[in-house]
Design a protein around this motif. Structure first.
Motif, short mmCIF file in Angstrom:
data_model
loop_
_atom_site.label_atom_id
_atom_site.label_comp_id
_atom_site.label_asym_id
_atom_site.label_seq_id
_atom_site.Cartn_x
_atom_site.Cartn_y
_atom_site.Cartn_z
N UNK A 206 0.88 -1.15 0.02
CA UNK A 206 0.05 -0.02 0.15
C UNK A 206 0.69 1.45 -0.08
N UNK A 207 1.97 0.96 0.35
CA UNK A 207 3.08 2.41 0.59
C UNK A 207 4.34 2.05 0.84
N UNK A 208 5.16 3.13 0.84
CA UNK A 208 6.58 2.84 1.32
C UNK A 208 6.61 3.18 2.76
N UNK A 209 7.09 2.38 3.80
CA UNK A 209 7.05 2.32 4.93
C UNK A 209 8.40 1.92 5.83
N UNK A 210 8.60 2.65 6.81
CA UNK A 210 9.78 2.12 7.67
C UNK A 210 9.38 2.29 9.24
N UNK A 211 9.35 1.24 9.91
CA UNK A 211 9.16 1.41 11.21
C UNK A 211 10.26 0.82 12.07
N UNK A 212 10.78 1.70 13.27
CA UNK A 212 11.80 1.34 13.98
C UNK A 212 11.55 1.18 15.32
N UNK A 213 11.90 0.03 15.74
CA UNK A 213 11.93 -0.58 17.20
C UNK A 213 10.30 -0.23 17.75
N UNK A 214 9.37 -0.33 16.51
CA UNK A 214 8.06 -0.30 16.99
C UNK A 214 7.42 1.11 17.72
N UNK A 215 8.60 2.09 17.61
CA UNK A 215 7.97 3.41 18.11
C UNK A 215 8.09 4.54 17.22
N UNK A 216 8.91 4.41 16.22
CA UNK A 216 8.85 5.53 15.20
C UNK A 216 8.61 4.79 13.64
N UNK A 217 7.91 5.80 13.06
CA UNK A 217 7.34 5.39 11.64
C UNK A 217 7.93 6.65 10.78
N UNK A 218 8.56 6.26 9.39
CA UNK A 218 8.53 7.29 8.53
C UNK A 218 8.13 6.87 7.26
N UNK A 224 6.84 18.92 -1.77
CA UNK A 224 6.55 20.38 -1.61
C UNK A 224 7.70 21.29 -2.07
N UNK A 225 6.95 22.23 -2.96
CA UNK A 225 7.95 22.97 -3.75
C UNK A 225 8.90 22.09 -4.58
N UNK A 226 8.51 21.13 -5.07
CA UNK A 226 9.56 20.28 -5.83
C UNK A 226 10.69 19.52 -4.96
N UNK A 227 10.35 19.64 -3.83
CA UNK A 227 11.43 18.88 -2.73
C UNK A 227 10.76 17.73 -2.27
N UNK A 228 11.84 16.73 -1.86
CA UNK A 228 11.08 15.46 -1.43
C UNK A 228 10.65 15.69 0.36
N UNK A 229 9.81 14.80 0.68
CA UNK A 229 9.46 15.23 2.04
C UNK A 229 8.94 13.56 2.69
N UNK A 230 9.03 13.52 4.03
CA UNK A 230 8.85 12.55 4.63
C UNK A 230 8.29 12.83 5.97
N UNK A 231 7.41 12.10 6.31
CA UNK A 231 6.51 12.33 7.63
C UNK A 231 7.14 11.44 8.66
N UNK A 232 7.67 11.82 9.84
CA UNK A 232 8.05 11.17 10.99
C UNK A 232 7.07 10.99 11.99
N UNK A 233 6.71 9.85 12.25
CA UNK A 233 5.62 9.69 13.12
C UNK A 233 5.89 9.02 14.51
N UNK A 234 5.62 9.48 15.81
CA UNK A 234 5.90 8.91 16.83
C UNK A 234 4.44 8.82 17.85
N UNK A 235 3.38 9.08 17.13
CA UNK A 235 2.14 8.99 18.01
C UNK A 235 1.92 7.63 17.93
N UNK A 236 1.83 7.10 19.27
CA UNK A 236 1.51 5.59 19.83
C UNK A 236 0.37 4.93 18.90
N UNK A 237 -0.77 5.68 18.83
CA UNK A 237 -1.96 5.03 18.09
C UNK A 237 -1.74 4.90 16.67
#
Length: 327
Positions: A206-218, A224-237
């Motif tokens: 469904x997507x490209x995904x990285x999860x580290x130590x079950x605490x952080x997802x990227x 955005x303005x022709x620049x690559x972006x990535x969302x870092x998620x630490x929200x437990x839910x």
């Protein structure tokens, strides 16, 4: 070993021919059904996987058809299991995407959000990933859609991942099944397996995904303005939703193995040994005995290689095989 995919009409036609006509010879089956011998062999392999065909007791080189009642019951059971898995994946995907949509909305409205961070630009993204690779302690999970990984991405990520694996970090990675068609990516994945990484293949992700130590997802974002972006998620839910999505796809994915019957360089170890024995002047009977197969199977293998290399004789087969470094 992965479960075989659903049976096709061609598979069932092969099954009926074996069941009703007691026909086992691949060439005759192909002629009767007006398909190629390769298609017949593929159907036989799937039918064996579904336990609808089993080895013959009287003729070990052939197969026998299982009772239709038993065989179809097995097919229905497998179909029900696959349907349940698909429904589970759909549910987990919907939950994960809903959580991500809320996270993205919060990020866009406030320019940031407690538990998330938006990275802008490839340099910042790579620097962050390098930090994660050096600090991860237990496990890295990933979805890697796309059958080909950019060479520069492999060069940048491989040393970091290998160091983490050598520290004892467990890697579980899901690639698309088409990964085996790209030589560079295939070698990278095979190297990761040699270091202990668990790798599986899926028909779609469904997507490209990285999860580290079950605490952080990227997760990569939109440009955005022709620049690559990535969302870092630490929200437990949200991380929990992504973990559930990963596990649902992981459970139904197939193991990464040497392509059945045909490794990446185009020849199996058994075929290579057969060619070596023939080059040494061994007769068919001696070759078959040393390989632990019947003379009939040995001759069929030789015929298949003659056809594959478009060789008109065994001598020409040896010459062409030598040119390809098969012997």
């Amino acid at each position: 070993m992965a479960e075989p995919s659903a049976l096709s009409a061609e598979d069932l036609a092969v099954y009926r021919a074996i069941l009703l006509h007691r026909q086992h010879d691949v060439g005759r089956l192909a002629e009767r059904l007006s398909v190629s011998e390769a298609e017949v062999r593929a159907s036989v392999e799937r039918l064996v996987g579904f336990s609808m065909l089993r080895p013959s007791w009287e003729h070990p080189d052939t197969v026998r058809a299982v009772s239709p009642r038993i065989g179809l019951e097995l097919v229905l059971q497998r179909e029900q299991q696959e349907l349940a898995l698909r429904q589970e994946r759909i549910g987990q995907t919907r939950a994960a995407l809903d959580a991500l949509a809320a996270e993205y909305s919060a990020c866009e409205e406030s320019g940031g959000y407690e538990g998330s961070e938006l990275l802008l630009g490839i340099d910042r993204i790579r620097t962050y990933l390098e930090t994660l690779a050096s600090e991860c302690a237990e496990e890295v999970l990933s979805f890697l859609p796309g059958g080909t990984l950019p060479t520069e991405a492999i060069a940048a990520g491989q040393p970091l991942n290998e160091k983490a694996m050598l520290r004892g970090v467990r890697f579980r990675s899901l690639y698309l099944q088409s990964v085996t068609k790209d030589r560079v990516t295939y070698r990278y994945v095979r190297r990761a397996r040699e270091l202990g990484s668990d790798v599986r293949l899926a028909p779609a992700l469904p997507m490209r995904l990285l999860v580290v130590d079950r605490e952080i997802a990227v997760i990569p974002g939109d440009l955005v303005a022709a620049r690559a972006t990535a969302l870092v998620i630490r929200s437990a839910p949200v991380v929990r939703a992504l973990l559930a999505l990963f596990e649902a796809h992981w459970k139904d994915a197939e193991l990464f193995e040497e392509p059945p019957g045909r490794p990446f360089d185009g020849i199996t170890s058994q075929e290579r040994e057969l060619l070596r024995l023939l080059a040494d002047g061994e007769k068919d009977e001696a070759v078959a005995r040393q390989l632990g197969i019947s003379v009939r199977t040995e001759r069929r293998m030789v015929a298949e290689m003659l056809s594959r290399l478009d060789a008109r004789s065994r001598f020409e087969l040896g010459v062409k095989a030598a040119r390809m470094n098969w012997v």
